[in-house]
Scaffold this active site. Structure first.
Site, PDB file in Angstrom:
ATOM      1  N   GLY A 219       0.825  -1.216   0.000  1.00  0.00           N
ATOM      2  CA  GLY A 219       0.000   0.000   0.000  1.00  0.00           C
ATOM      3  C   GLY A 219       0.846   1.247   0.000  1.00  0.00           C
ATOM      4  O   GLY A 219       2.045   1.199  -0.279  1.00  0.00           O
ATOM      5  N   ASN A 220       0.233   2.369   0.305  1.00  0.00           N
ATOM      6  CA  ASN A 220       1.000   3.611   0.418  1.00  0.00           C
ATOM      7  C   ASN A 220       0.377   4.489   1.501  1.00  0.00           C
ATOM      8  O   ASN A 220      -0.662   4.142   2.065  1.00  0.00           O
ATOM      9  CB  ASN A 220       1.066   4.328  -0.938  1.00  0.00           C
ATOM     10  CG  ASN A 220      -0.306   4.722  -1.424  1.00  0.00           C
ATOM     11  OD1 ASN A 220      -0.936   5.601  -0.865  1.00  0.00           O
ATOM     12  ND2 ASN A 220      -0.788   4.043  -2.457  1.00  0.00           N
ATOM     13  N   ARG A 221       1.000   5.612   1.770  1.00  0.00           N
ATOM     14  CA  ARG A 221       0.635   6.400   2.959  1.00  0.00           C
ATOM     15  C   ARG A 221      -0.459   7.430   2.722  1.00  0.00           C
ATOM     16  O   ARG A 221      -0.742   8.235   3.597  1.00  0.00           O
ATOM     17  CB  ARG A 221       1.887   7.084   3.505  1.00  0.00           C
ATOM     18  CG  ARG A 221       2.863   6.103   4.105  1.00  0.00           C
ATOM     19  CD  ARG A 221       4.106   6.813   4.581  1.00  0.00           C
ATOM     20  NE  ARG A 221       3.789   7.961   5.419  1.00  0.00           N
ATOM     21  CZ  ARG A 221       4.596   8.988   5.612  1.00  0.00           C
ATOM     22  NH1 ARG A 221       5.760   9.005   5.023  1.00  0.00           N
ATOM     23  NH2 ARG A 221       4.232   9.990   6.382  1.00  0.00           N
ATOM     24  N   SER A 222      -1.069   7.434   1.559  1.00  0.00           N
ATOM     25  CA  SER A 222      -2.072   8.472   1.303  1.00  0.00           C
ATOM     26  C   SER A 222      -3.306   8.269   2.201  1.00  0.00           C
ATOM     27  O   SER A 222      -3.870   7.182   2.259  1.00  0.00           O
ATOM     28  CB  SER A 222      -2.483   8.418  -0.170  1.00  0.00           C
ATOM     29  OG  SER A 222      -3.490   9.366  -0.381  1.00  0.00           O
TER      30      SER A 222
END
Ligand code: CTP
Length: 416
Positions: A219-222
């Site tokens: 995933g990512n941190r958005s």
């Protein structure tokens, strides 16, 4: 301009009603103010009287020295019941802040004080701007009451997300900013229009998750905060907004239509079905560029392996595909999260390569802005140049971005 009857109920946000009154008077409106008893614990009647130049009414049994007239109007010869005369003469009745309690009374038709009596007697448009604790706003009772008021034709100016009055509280429930409230009031006036009425806006937000196995993902941190701010700001301008939300754990303004997605492929599917009918696409989601090529159906066990190597394949670039399929009149805006000295050049590369109308550059290397923070600072890149939006709340940055989009759309129209 307009004769605005302002009803103020109890809540810390009552101070913002002062600013609303000030802005309205500066714009040429005349105001009368009704305050509930509880609201006077937060802001005294003298403050509203000083700003409006008219006495403030607080009880149905008190005589109005102006006999229900607005500043500048001749006084009636008789002495009418003040609340009936005030709503008869008002062009619009604005209740801000509206507490959960007053909203419940309005929904039930209770008239136990001057404000609720005036609301029951009002035949002019009524605008209600709620402000309360986030849990009170999310409560099913409040929800049902707000829906009742909407069904009856009252205009709800939805609260925004942000820091709430009580220490360390954050969420949806902040009174709309006074300038936005005034814009909503103008729009509700007979003949009033909001600038984005009739426009369909598609926003993507959050970050996609690509499964590795049944429990793990890449995933990512958005957080989705910037996209939610854009969706809220577009709705406040009158647009019909759809938000494609990739793994967002935050509340979304109720007037925004929300479609939840998880992976880049889900997001691509949702975009493909929503994009053809939209006028403006704001592609704020952080979409995975790679996904595990063969996610395991069950949970991978660590016992039989010293390391885990996950082969990844490229995902499709959703934005490039949508921009290539766009119809005349559609505005396509991409976002670029960049770090380092080449940030601007990289963002300009994306503008050209993906054939976009604008790219919003987020320099995520700068402290205090970007992922999961309340504030942001961006550069808006278009074919004609760059505009810096200095550090501000994401709501303010969203407004600046939408202003740039309005500019782009009107310059296309004037060329057509
Ligand atoms: N985007 C997309 N589909 C992808 C990747 C990105 O639609 N698979 C969109 C994002 O939503 C954003 C824009 O493309 O609006 C730019 O995303 P970004 O990740 O900054 O750029 P990339 O094109 O992926 O380039 P790179 O990661 O190499 O910087």
């Amino acid at each position: 301009m307009a004769r605005i009857l302002l009803g103020v109920t109890g809540g810390v946000a009552a101070y913002k009603a002062l600013e609303f009154a000030r802005l309205a008077i500066k714009a040429g409106d005349t105001l009368r103010v009704i305050q509930t008893a509880n609201s006077q614990r937060f802001v005294g009647t003298d403050s509203f009287a000083a700003i409006t130049g008219a006495p403030v009414l607080t009880s149905e049994f008190e005589r109005d020295p102006l006999r229900g007239s607005f500043p500048g109007q001749p006084l009636p010869e008789h002495d009418p019941a003040s609340h009936l005369e005030l709503v008869r003469r008002a062009d619009i009745f604005v209740i801000a802040p509206a507490s959960a309690n007053t909203i419940a009374k309005l929904a039930a038709g209770i008239a136990d004080n001057l404000l609720t009596s005036a609301a029951l007697a009002a035949t002019c448009p009524v605008v209600v701007a709620p402000a309360m604790n986030n849990n009170m706003w999310a409560n099913a009772a409040t929800n049902a009451n707000v829906e009742t008021l909407k069904r009856r034709g009252l205009t709800i100016v939805e609260p925004t997300t942000g820091d709430l009055a009580t220490r360390n509280e954050y969420g949806m429930g902040r009174l709309a900013e006074p300038a936005d409230l005034l814009a909503a009031v103008r729009a509700r006036m007979p003949g009033g229009q909001r600038p984005w009425d009739g426009l369909k806006v598609l926003v993507t937000a959050g970050g996609t998750r690509e499964p590795i196995d049944a429990v793990r993902y890449v995933g990512n941190r958005s957080s989705g905060r910037m996209g939610i701010a854009l969706a809220g700001a577009a709705a406040a301008l009158g647009a019909d907004v759809t938000l494609i939300a990739a793994n967002i754990g935050l509340p979304v303004p109720p007037s925004v239509h929300r479609i939840d997605v998880e992976t880049a492929a889900d997001l691509a599917d949702a975009c493909k079905s929503e994009f053809p009918s939209c006028d403006v696409l704001l592609m704020a989601a952080a979409v995975a560029d790679f996904r595990p090529s063969a996610p395991a159906a069950g949970k991978l066990k660590k016992s039989d392996r010293p390391e885990l190597i996950v082969p990844m394949s490229r995902t499709d670039d959703v934005l490039t595909g949508l921009a290539a399929a766009r119809q005349p009149g559609q505005t396509v805006v991409g976002f670029a999260a960049e770090t380092g000295a080449d940030a601007l050049a990289n963002a300009r590369g994306k503008l050209e390569r993906k054939h976009l109308d604008a790219v919003i550059l987020n320099d995520i290397g700068r402290p205090g802005i970007g992922f999961d923070s309340e504030d942001n600072a961006v550069t808006i890149l278009t074919a004609t140049g760059d505009t810096e939006v200095p550090i501000a709340s994401k709501a303010e940055v969203a407004k600046a971005i939408l202003q740039a989009v309005s500019g782009l759309r009107s310059s296309v129209r004037s060329r057509a």
